[in-house]
Design a protein around this motif. Sequence first.
Motif, PDB file in Angstrom:
ATOM      1  N   UNK A 120       0.860  -1.185   0.000  1.00 58.69           N
ATOM      2  CA  UNK A 120       0.000   0.000   0.000  1.00 58.69           C
ATOM      3  C   UNK A 120       0.894   1.232   0.000  1.00 58.69           C
ATOM      4  N   UNK A 121       0.866   1.982  -1.096  1.00 54.17           N
ATOM      5  CA  UNK A 121       1.791   3.096  -1.276  1.00 54.17           C
ATOM      6  C   UNK A 121       1.043   4.426  -1.378  1.00 54.17           C
ATOM      7  N   UNK A 122       0.996   5.206  -0.283  1.00 55.56           N
ATOM      8  CA  UNK A 122       0.455   6.564  -0.379  1.00 55.56           C
ATOM      9  C   UNK A 122       1.469   7.473  -1.071  1.00 55.56           C
ATOM     10  N   UNK A 123       1.007   8.284  -2.019  1.00 54.05           N
ATOM     11  CA  UNK A 123       1.889   9.096  -2.844  1.00 54.05           C
ATOM     12  C   UNK A 123       1.601  10.586  -2.657  1.00 54.05           C
ATOM     13  N   UNK A 124       2.618  11.377  -2.891  1.00 53.00           N
ATOM     14  CA  UNK A 124       2.466  12.833  -2.921  1.00 53.00           C
ATOM     15  C   UNK A 124       3.313  13.349  -4.072  1.00 53.00           C
ATOM     16  N   UNK A 125       2.659  13.586  -5.222  1.00 52.48           N
ATOM     17  CA  UNK A 125       3.408  14.027  -6.402  1.00 52.48           C
ATOM     18  C   UNK A 125       2.909  15.347  -7.021  1.00 52.48           C
ATOM     19  N   UNK A 126       1.852  15.930  -6.463  1.00 56.59           N
ATOM     20  CA  UNK A 126       1.385  17.224  -6.947  1.00 56.59           C
ATOM     21  C   UNK A 126       1.029  17.242  -8.446  1.00 56.59           C
ATOM     22  N   UNK A 190       2.118  -6.986  -5.892  1.00 54.02           N
ATOM     23  CA  UNK A 190       1.395  -5.901  -6.562  1.00 54.02           C
ATOM     24  C   UNK A 190       1.243  -4.730  -5.595  1.00 54.02           C
ATOM     25  N   UNK A 191       0.750  -3.619  -6.094  1.00 55.87           N
ATOM     26  CA  UNK A 191       0.602  -2.427  -5.269  1.00 55.87           C
ATOM     27  C   UNK A 191      -0.823  -1.879  -5.315  1.00 55.87           C
ATOM     28  N   UNK A 192      -1.144  -1.122  -4.283  1.00 57.42           N
ATOM     29  CA  UNK A 192      -2.288  -0.218  -4.297  1.00 57.42           C
ATOM     30  C   UNK A 192      -1.693   1.176  -4.225  1.00 57.42           C
ATOM     31  N   UNK A 193      -1.841   1.959  -5.283  1.00 57.51           N
ATOM     32  CA  UNK A 193      -1.279   3.303  -5.336  1.00 57.51           C
ATOM     33  C   UNK A 193      -2.359   4.303  -4.921  1.00 57.51           C
ATOM     34  N   UNK A 194      -2.045   5.117  -3.920  1.00 53.05           N
ATOM     35  CA  UNK A 194      -3.012   6.062  -3.355  1.00 53.05           C
ATOM     36  C   UNK A 194      -2.477   7.473  -3.549  1.00 53.05           C
ATOM     37  N   UNK A 195      -3.152   8.257  -4.360  1.00 55.45           N
ATOM     38  CA  UNK A 195      -2.698   9.615  -4.657  1.00 55.45           C
ATOM     39  C   UNK A 195      -3.921  10.521  -4.731  1.00 55.45           C
ATOM     40  N   UNK A 196      -3.758  11.774  -4.361  1.00 56.48           N
ATOM     41  CA  UNK A 196      -4.908  12.671  -4.443  1.00 56.48           C
ATOM     42  C   UNK A 196      -5.350  12.894  -5.886  1.00 56.48           C
ATOM     43  N   UNK A 197      -4.377  12.995  -6.774  1.00 52.98           N
ATOM     44  CA  UNK A 197      -4.658  13.267  -8.186  1.00 52.98           C
ATOM     45  C   UNK A 197      -4.643  11.975  -8.994  1.00 52.98           C
ATOM     46  N   UNK A 198      -5.411  11.903 -10.073  1.00 54.97           N
ATOM     47  CA  UNK A 198      -5.330  10.720 -10.938  1.00 54.97           C
ATOM     48  C   UNK A 198      -3.933  10.630 -11.547  1.00 54.97           C
ATOM     49  N   UNK A 199      -3.419   9.427 -11.701  1.00 57.02           N
ATOM     50  CA  UNK A 199      -2.075   9.250 -12.255  1.00 57.02           C
ATOM     51  C   UNK A 199      -2.060   9.368 -13.774  1.00 57.02           C
ATOM     52  N   UNK A 200      -3.218   9.320 -14.396  1.00 57.55           N
ATOM     53  CA  UNK A 200      -3.342   9.467 -15.846  1.00 57.55           C
ATOM     54  C   UNK A 200      -4.338  10.586 -16.136  1.00 57.55           C
ATOM     55  N   UNK A 201      -4.253  11.149 -17.324  1.00 60.50           N
ATOM     56  CA  UNK A 201      -5.119  12.286 -17.637  1.00 60.50           C
ATOM     57  C   UNK A 201      -6.548  11.883 -17.985  1.00 60.50           C
ATOM     58  N   UNK A 225       1.002   2.999 -13.116  1.00 53.14           N
ATOM     59  CA  UNK A 225       0.116   1.880 -12.781  1.00 53.14           C
ATOM     60  C   UNK A 225       0.587   0.596 -13.439  1.00 53.14           C
ATOM     61  N   UNK A 226       1.275   0.697 -14.584  1.00 56.51           N
ATOM     62  CA  UNK A 226       1.840  -0.482 -15.242  1.00 56.51           C
ATOM     63  C   UNK A 226       3.222  -0.830 -14.682  1.00 56.51           C
ATOM     64  N   UNK A 227       4.059   0.169 -14.577  1.00 59.48           N
ATOM     65  CA  UNK A 227       5.441  -0.067 -14.137  1.00 59.48           C
ATOM     66  C   UNK A 227       5.509  -0.627 -12.726  1.00 59.48           C
ATOM     67  N   UNK A 228       4.587  -0.192 -11.861  1.00 66.72           N
ATOM     68  CA  UNK A 228       4.677  -0.558 -10.455  1.00 66.72           C
ATOM     69  C   UNK A 228       3.577  -1.523 -10.020  1.00 66.72           C
ATOM     70  N   UNK A 229       3.075  -2.296 -11.007  1.00 68.72           N
ATOM     71  CA  UNK A 229       2.254  -3.478 -10.718  1.00 68.72           C
ATOM     72  C   UNK A 229       0.986  -3.145  -9.919  1.00 68.72           C
ATOM     73  N   UNK A 230       0.313  -2.069 -10.279  1.00 70.33           N
ATOM     74  CA  UNK A 230      -0.851  -1.660  -9.501  1.00 70.33           C
ATOM     75  C   UNK A 230      -2.003  -2.642  -9.646  1.00 70.33           C
ATOM     76  N   UNK A 231      -2.509  -3.107  -8.534  1.00 75.12           N
ATOM     77  CA  UNK A 231      -3.769  -3.852  -8.501  1.00 75.12           C
ATOM     78  C   UNK A 231      -4.926  -2.866  -8.640  1.00 75.12           C
ATOM     79  N   UNK A 232      -4.736  -1.701  -8.026  1.00 71.20           N
ATOM     80  CA  UNK A 232      -5.728  -0.626  -8.136  1.00 71.20           C
ATOM     81  C   UNK A 232      -5.048   0.698  -7.848  1.00 71.20           C
ATOM     82  N   UNK A 233      -5.603   1.766  -8.413  1.00 69.22           N
ATOM     83  CA  UNK A 233      -5.163   3.131  -8.135  1.00 69.22           C
ATOM     84  C   UNK A 233      -6.328   3.858  -7.482  1.00 69.22           C
ATOM     85  N   UNK A 234      -6.070   4.461  -6.324  1.00 72.56           N
ATOM     86  CA  UNK A 234      -7.090   5.182  -5.567  1.00 72.56           C
ATOM     87  C   UNK A 234      -6.771   6.673  -5.640  1.00 72.56           C
TER      88      UNK A 234
END
Length: 281
Positions: A120-126, A190-201, A225-234
């Motif tokens: 479970x990876x919480x992200x902060x990338x602005x 696999x990962x669950x990527x958690x970011x405030x903003x969508x990772x794709x446009x 989401x592909x490179x880091x094996x995301x099961x889901x992006x939140x």
Amino acid sequence: MSGGGGRLLAISDLHVAHQENRAIVEGLRPTSDDDWLLVAGDVGELSEDIEWALSLLSRRFAQVVWAPGNHELWTTSQDPLRLRGQERYEALVALCRGLGVLTPEDPYAVWRGPGGPVTVAPLFVLYDYSFRVPGATTKERSLALAEANGIVCTDEFFLHPDPHPSREAWCEARVAVTEARLAACDPELPTILVNHYPLVREPTRILRYPDFAQWCGTVRTADWHRRFRARAVVYGHLHIPRTTWHDGVRFEEVSVGYPREWRRPGHPRPGLRSILPEEGR
């Protein structure tokens, strides 16, 4: 760290300055003692509101994981916490750690409950203004076109990038450090990527005001989401709760939004979304 049984749940954009939204937060309950909660930003603007909400949730859920939104990073005259930019973010990280809430600065936890194990990876990338208005080749032109259409994000007044020279420079720095951390994760999980903003446009294409997309992410994360094996992006931020699929990966927009939005006829009922196991399973 283990999730045991239970569910991996998610929500974002609580905006607890609104009394109706505060009531929603007061009503949030786990389905079992083993439930984790992912909070994908925009809890509120004032430090005392952020602390109230995360403190309440951390007492109810086995583990709370927080990724910051833009509203938490605002510096306003109403907030006694007058820190700006990186210092404000670090103060919020310290607040979370005092509550036992995991942040993007902590070691990534592993959920071992149903659907696990997953990192479970919480992200902060602005954002970096790279989701530009069509036809604009520069940030300046994109902002000017949006302003001509009456669209200016409040971040331009309250979200300060200090000590970075700009918000896009802060984004670039955050992308670099986050990318390195994700690359170092266990490649077997696999990962669950958690970011405030969508990772794709793509999710921004249905915004009521499309020019607002430039404050909604960066093209630098388009393949994460592909490179880091995301099961889901939140994610949240868009205030358009829904499930979409990109390259076979499930993207969950989990925001509550403002009362004027979630009261609209046909709008999904505000509440928790089950990330693992998936809804209906």
